[in-house]
Write a protein that holds these residues in place. Sequence first.
Motif, mmCIF file in Angstrom:
data_model
loop_
_atom_site.group_PDB
_atom_site.id
_atom_site.type_symbol
_atom_site.label_atom_id
_atom_site.label_comp_id
_atom_site.label_asym_id
_atom_site.label_seq_id
_atom_site.Cartn_x
_atom_site.Cartn_y
_atom_site.Cartn_z
ATOM 1 N N LEU A 253 32.087 49.257 17.982
ATOM 2 C CA LEU A 253 32.285 48.019 18.720
ATOM 3 C C LEU A 253 32.155 48.293 20.213
ATOM 4 O O LEU A 253 32.583 49.332 20.705
ATOM 5 C CB LEU A 253 33.660 47.416 18.425
ATOM 6 N N ASN A 254 31.540 47.356 20.912
ATOM 7 C CA ASN A 254 31.349 47.464 22.354
ATOM 8 C C ASN A 254 32.445 46.700 23.080
ATOM 9 O O ASN A 254 32.841 45.609 22.649
ATOM 10 C CB ASN A 254 29.986 46.895 22.753
ATOM 11 N N TYR A 255 32.915 47.260 24.184
ATOM 12 C CA TYR A 255 33.940 46.588 24.977
ATOM 13 C C TYR A 255 33.280 45.516 25.826
ATOM 14 O O TYR A 255 32.385 45.798 26.623
ATOM 15 C CB TYR A 255 34.677 47.599 25.861
ATOM 16 N N ALA A 256 33.731 44.258 25.653
ATOM 17 C CA ALA A 256 33.153 43.139 26.383
ATOM 18 C C ALA A 256 34.035 42.709 27.555
ATOM 19 O O ALA A 256 33.703 41.757 28.256
ATOM 20 C CB ALA A 256 32.940 41.959 25.429
ATOM 21 N N GLY A 257 35.161 43.408 27.747
ATOM 22 C CA GLY A 257 36.075 43.065 28.828
ATOM 23 C C GLY A 257 37.255 42.248 28.355
ATOM 24 O O GLY A 257 37.213 41.617 27.288
ATOM 25 N N ASN A 258 38.331 42.267 29.115
ATOM 26 C CA ASN A 258 39.525 41.468 28.856
ATOM 27 C C ASN A 258 40.120 41.708 27.467
ATOM 28 O O ASN A 258 40.627 40.792 26.827
ATOM 29 C CB ASN A 258 39.234 39.985 29.078
ATOM 30 N N GLY A 259 40.017 42.943 26.959
ATOM 31 C CA GLY A 259 40.602 43.284 25.661
ATOM 32 C C GLY A 259 39.749 42.917 24.463
ATOM 33 O O GLY A 259 40.197 43.046 23.325
#
Length: 102
Positions: A53-59
């Motif tokens: 999974l890629n981090y898209a920001g804000n958790g």
Amino acid sequence: EQKSRGWQARPAYLDGVLSLHLVDQTGSPVVLENLQATYGRPVSSAQDRIAALNYAGNGLYRVEQRLESGLWQLAFDGNSASGPYRLELRIHVDAQDKGTLQ
């Protein structure tokens, strides 16, 4: 140990996107390294898969991965500064490509 952290997880599946939103007890994003989802059918390992999974920001972590209709068993695994993270669940995907937690 994981429960004592007070993290709040919201896994979801919609329109070919598997996601996990993870925040701490103050609502601040939790940053995980190497977050993966292992998923497959509960009755057979023939369709088991692993996706990063890629981090898209804000958790929010997400990966585009279309799941066929039916019941899926999922496990999210990653690492944080305070130790390993794991969440196991089942999700039912309907004909409209929407997942419902079981």
